[in-house]
Design an enzyme around this catalytic site. Sequence first.
Site, PDB file in Angstrom:
ATOM      1  N   GLU A  21       0.075  -1.254   5.620  1.00 57.73           N
ATOM      2  CA  GLU A  21       1.121  -0.823   6.545  1.00 57.73           C
ATOM      3  C   GLU A  21       0.947   0.637   6.920  1.00 57.73           C
ATOM      4  O   GLU A  21       1.170   1.032   8.069  1.00 57.73           O
ATOM      5  CB  GLU A  21       2.500  -1.054   5.909  1.00 57.73           C
ATOM      6  CG  GLU A  21       3.680  -0.835   6.853  1.00 57.73           C
ATOM      7  CD  GLU A  21       4.256   0.574   6.832  1.00 57.73           C
ATOM      8  OE1 GLU A  21       5.175   0.853   7.624  1.00 57.73           O
ATOM      9  OE2 GLU A  21       3.790   1.417   6.028  1.00 57.73           O
ATOM     10  N   ASP A  65       0.821  -1.216   0.000  1.00 64.03           N
ATOM     11  CA  ASP A  65       0.000   0.000   0.000  1.00 64.03           C
ATOM     12  C   ASP A  65       0.849   1.257   0.000  1.00 64.03           C
ATOM     13  O   ASP A  65       2.019   1.244   0.403  1.00 64.03           O
ATOM     14  CB  ASP A  65      -0.949   0.014   1.203  1.00 64.03           C
ATOM     15  CG  ASP A  65      -0.219   0.090   2.541  1.00 64.03           C
ATOM     16  OD1 ASP A  65       0.780  -0.645   2.714  1.00 64.03           O
ATOM     17  OD2 ASP A  65      -0.647   0.877   3.408  1.00 64.03           O
TER      18      ASP A  65
END
Length: 408
Positions: free
Chosen positions: A173, A80
């Site tokens: 994350e 991400d």
Amino acid sequence: MDKLLERFLNYVSLDTQSKAGVRQVPSTEGQWKLLHLLKEQLEEMGLINVTLSEKGTLMATLPANVPGDIPAIGFISHVDTSPDCSGKNVNPQIVENYRGGDIALGIGDEVLSPVMFPVLHQLLGQTLITTDGKTLLGADDKAGIAEIMTALAVLQQKNIPHGDIRVAFTPDEEVGKGAKHFDVDAFDARWAYTVDGGGVGELEFENFNAASVNIKIVGNNVHPGTAKGVMVNALSLAARIHAEVPADESPEMTEGYEGFYHLAGMKGTVERADMHYIIRDFDRKQFEARKCKMMEIAKKVGKGLHPDCYIELVIEDSYYNMREKVVEHPHILDIAQQAMRDCDIEPELKPIRGGTDGAQLSFMGLPCPNLFTGGYNYHGKHEFVTLEGMEKAVQVIVRIAELTAQRK
């Protein structure tokens, strides 16, 4: 190395921004697209035990090519990108042989300037990959992904001696959920490295202790003309709370090992206000003291309010400083430092003024310091990465695998 840039540009073309406040993991569909692409590529490369969990953690193994009791090690990156800046329609610019001065970011007034970012002075002659000034780049952490994938290919193609190499790519994350659904037992590595750092040579094994503070303020609204002795302005109470927070201990006033209080969000009316702080500190005692300080402030400001009006404070720990876990295994850092020196890189041990998946994983039984990627200025339109830095990261990953195989 010829495919390193190609891989990176391919990965950043996918919009994988994560989204806070979403229950599902991964929080966005775009992350699944990259995870499925990586799964397909890992399988094509011949890795074994390729698995993609229902929570979006992708794992695979490059089997050992030498006999013996060699510890299995891991390399981890996240798919991400930050919610802080758009990751849609990323349009990278490639600046070859950077000669200094400002770099125009696309068509417009945005520039990447050494006046604002002096590190550019150290990168003369290198190939820079920048944004077009409209989005972030996604080097955090797609540079890490490209480097791990390229290192796997190098280990295979050059038949470099290595033990079992585990790799994992995690979601979310950037919103603090990347490691919560990570199956450490299934990963089955003795230790690992996240590849999620910054400039060449950075090796990080210390990070903030982190907590979030959510404050709910309930006031009482009446017509301002008849408010005396009756109105309780929730916004005024919020202002008083923030006035009590040490102004010189904010992110914009701190550096190095200094901790901070950060007002990350505030909204409200006379009737109701909400505040969101984050607290950060490397020292555990200072971290606990900061949480106590916030409770004391809320108690002080809320003293004497009408029973129907109140201040409610909820503190939730996010992650802790992984130093206490990593230092129990000094060889992990020794190998990484030796690998860097073998690649003509001087290691720079520095604290992470933030957190990584590795921080949480270290407390889950998988000690996991952080390696550099060659990227800079994450989470914004001035983000960039150097191709040379990415190549160095690949070399270090390969060398770590090789050195670990020599520790029979």
